[in-house]
Structure formats: structure tokens, C-alpha cells
Design a protein around this motif. Structure first.
Motif, PDB file in Angstrom:
ATOM      1  N   SER A  26       0.797  -1.227   0.000  1.00 27.66           N
ATOM      2  CA  SER A  26       0.000   0.000   0.000  1.00 27.66           C
ATOM      3  C   SER A  26       0.833   1.282   0.000  1.00 27.66           C
ATOM      4  CB  SER A  26      -0.954   0.014   1.198  1.00 27.66           C
ATOM      5  OG  SER A  26      -0.204   0.047   2.400  1.00 27.66           O
ATOM      6  N   ALA A  28       3.398   4.296  -1.008  1.00 20.95           N
ATOM      7  CA  ALA A  28       3.694   4.974  -2.277  1.00 20.95           C
ATOM      8  C   ALA A  28       5.039   4.551  -2.853  1.00 20.95           C
ATOM      9  CB  ALA A  28       3.657   6.483  -2.083  1.00 20.95           C
ATOM     10  N   SER A  29       6.054   4.398  -2.020  1.00 20.10           N
ATOM     11  CA  SER A  29       7.384   4.077  -2.541  1.00 20.10           C
ATOM     12  C   SER A  29       7.451   2.656  -3.096  1.00 20.10           C
ATOM     13  CB  SER A  29       8.469   4.305  -1.490  1.00 20.10           C
ATOM     14  OG  SER A  29       8.275   3.457  -0.387  1.00 20.10           O
ATOM     15  N   LYS A  70       4.928   0.948  -4.334  1.00 19.22           N
ATOM     16  CA  LYS A  70       4.153   0.943  -5.572  1.00 19.22           C
ATOM     17  C   LYS A  70       4.967   1.555  -6.712  1.00 19.22           C
ATOM     18  CE  LYS A  70       0.272   2.583  -3.662  1.00 19.22           C
ATOM     19  NZ  LYS A  70      -1.111   3.054  -3.524  1.00 19.22           N
ATOM     20  N   ARG A  71       5.664   2.642  -6.427  1.00 16.89           N
ATOM     21  CA  ARG A  71       6.498   3.300  -7.433  1.00 16.89           C
ATOM     22  C   ARG A  71       7.604   2.344  -7.911  1.00 16.89           C
ATOM     23  NH1 ARG A  71       6.696   7.876  -4.994  1.00 16.89           N
ATOM     24  NH2 ARG A  71       8.345   7.267  -3.568  1.00 16.89           N
TER      25      ARG A  71
END
Length: 66
Positions: free
Chosen positions: A47, A49-50, A52-53
Motif C-alpha cells: 500500500s 507509495a514508494s 508501488k512506485r
């Protein structure tokens, strides 16, 4: 003694492996595959952001940017 090459990967380790493999084109594909492989807490692990990036970038690199 257990052979370390056959140990169960953590959810995050397996996610990165799938991203690099070229078999998953998106984070959603990775989530579906991990769920099908019966990994636990997939949503929670993927979940941030890093992560997922990172996974998106690895998927793009593995599939030739498609």
C-alpha cells in the motif's frame, strides 16, 4: 537443516520477484498473483507509495516499458 534456497519468500520479496519477472504488468497484477499464491496481508504490504512506485518501474522495465 533447511535449504535456504527453498525458503518461503516474504510478501514483499515475492512482489519484487514478480515485478522483475515480466509476468505482471501492474501492481494490481502483482496483488492478484500474490493473493492466488496465498500470501497474507497483500494490500497492507503493497500500500505504500514508494513500494508501488518501485514495482511499477520494475514491471515497466521487465516488459519493455509497455
Amino acid at each position: 537443516m533447511t535449504d535456504p534456497s527453498h525458503r518461503q519468500l516474504s510478501t514483499v520479496e515475492r512482489a519484487y520477484e514478480l515485478a522483475r519477472s515480466g509476468t505482471c504488468r501492474s501492481v494490481d497484477d502483482i496483488r492478484r498473483k500474490l493473493t492466488a499464491e496465498r500470501y497474507e496481508s497483500v494490500q497492507a504490504h503493497l500500500s505504500g507509495a514508494s513500494i508501488k512506485r518501485d514495482l511499477v518501474a520494475l514491471c515497466k522495465a521487465a516488459t519493455g516499458g509497455q
